[in-house]
Design an enzyme around this catalytic site. Sequence first.
Site, PDB file in Angstrom:
ATOM      1  N   LYS A 219     -40.354  41.242 -54.709  1.00 40.84           N
ATOM      2  CA  LYS A 219     -41.135  40.272 -53.923  1.00 40.84           C
ATOM      3  C   LYS A 219     -41.048  38.856 -54.490  1.00 40.84           C
ATOM      4  CE  LYS A 219     -43.675  43.107 -51.007  1.00 40.84           C
ATOM      5  NZ  LYS A 219     -44.894  43.674 -50.524  1.00 40.84           N
ATOM      6  N   ARG A 253     -43.836  51.587 -53.697  1.00 37.46           N
ATOM      7  CA  ARG A 253     -42.842  51.383 -52.627  1.00 37.46           C
ATOM      8  C   ARG A 253     -41.754  50.474 -53.197  1.00 37.46           C
ATOM      9  NH1 ARG A 253     -41.558  47.729 -48.651  1.00 37.46           N
ATOM     10  NH2 ARG A 253     -40.954  48.599 -46.631  1.00 37.46           N
TER      11      ARG A 253
HETATM   12  C1  9MG Z   1     -43.381  47.221 -44.858  1.00 35.99           C
HETATM   13  N1  9MG Z   1     -43.811  46.669 -46.125  1.00 35.99           N
HETATM   14  C2  9MG Z   1     -43.269  45.592 -46.774  1.00 35.99           C
HETATM   15  N2  9MG Z   1     -43.925  45.359 -47.911  1.00 35.99           N
HETATM   16  C3  9MG Z   1     -44.901  46.300 -47.987  1.00 35.99           C
HETATM   17  C4  9MG Z   1     -45.917  46.587 -48.909  1.00 35.99           C
HETATM   18  O1  9MG Z   1     -46.107  45.848 -49.986  1.00 35.99           O
HETATM   19  N3  9MG Z   1     -46.729  47.630 -48.678  1.00 35.99           N
HETATM   20  C5  9MG Z   1     -46.579  48.387 -47.558  1.00 35.99           C
HETATM   21  N4  9MG Z   1     -47.429  49.413 -47.372  1.00 35.99           N
HETATM   22  N5  9MG Z   1     -45.644  48.156 -46.630  1.00 35.99           N
HETATM   23  C6  9MG Z   1     -44.827  47.121 -46.854  1.00 35.99           C
END
Ligand code: 9MG
Length: 274
Positions: A219, A253
């Site tokens: 990010k 994730r």
């Molecule tokens: C789809 N998406 C992109 N970034 C995300 C994040 O930080 N969390 C979740 N749940 N979905 C995300």
Amino acid sequence: MEFGSIQLDLKSPQIMGVLNVTPDSFSDAGQYVSVEAAVLRALAMVEQGATFIDIGGESTRPGAQLVSTEEELRRVIPVIEALREQSSVLVSIDTSKPEVMQQAILAGAALINDVYALRKPGALETAARFDVPVCLMHMQGSPEDMQKRPTYTHVVDEVIDFFKQRLLACEGAGIARNKILLDPGFGFGKTLSHNLTLLAELSRLKELNCPLLAGLSRKSMLGAIIDKPVEQRLSASITAGLLALQNGASILRVHDVAETADAVAIYNAVRQVR
Ligand code: 9MG
């Protein structure tokens, strides 16, 4: 937590691999998502240690173009069907559209990952009707405008208040609390300082009694600290992910599943000594 017939112990950290099926990711001739390439990528992530594959057909990056329901379905459904034929991995559908949720579940998805936290018309009802677990993510604004001027008096308190309201809405719609994951939504309508406060105080979200999911991988908040482009943020992503685990996250994730799995193995080994 139960995902169909699969009972998952979320006391051990789990990895969710990101599979974006947008034309800039797995495309033939720049326009059509190649199902085969997407499934191969998913299977590789499963091999590397992913428990979930999060499949999304519409980018949620700041300023990203919206896609129609038909286009989103055209991108994700063939990939879910083909993946489910070849693997029993838990498929998560990254969408906010009720029609896409429905078709994805019918094709075999076991989790709804909704960055709008079921706020779009019909989304609550769809999640309740299909009775699948759902990840509610916090976002201030929408992907088109969320990074223009994010403002909070106290970001953690406001994220907790938002979740309290969404949990009430879910309860009202008949979605059981034990079907809900919460995600503070790093980078979604937050400045660097908001994101860092949320990561440092993530454990406060545990008062809501739902497992936490954290998406920090690659990010911009990490890029802002180390001043590196997206393809050079692996170490930062892993470090941030481990901090999230230490502060209460159950699911990470991530894009880089193999490297994250190694880091999680070390984390688990040290934790077991205590
Ligand atoms: C789809 N998406 C992109 N970034 C995300 C994040 O930080 N969390 C979740 N749940 N979905 C995300």
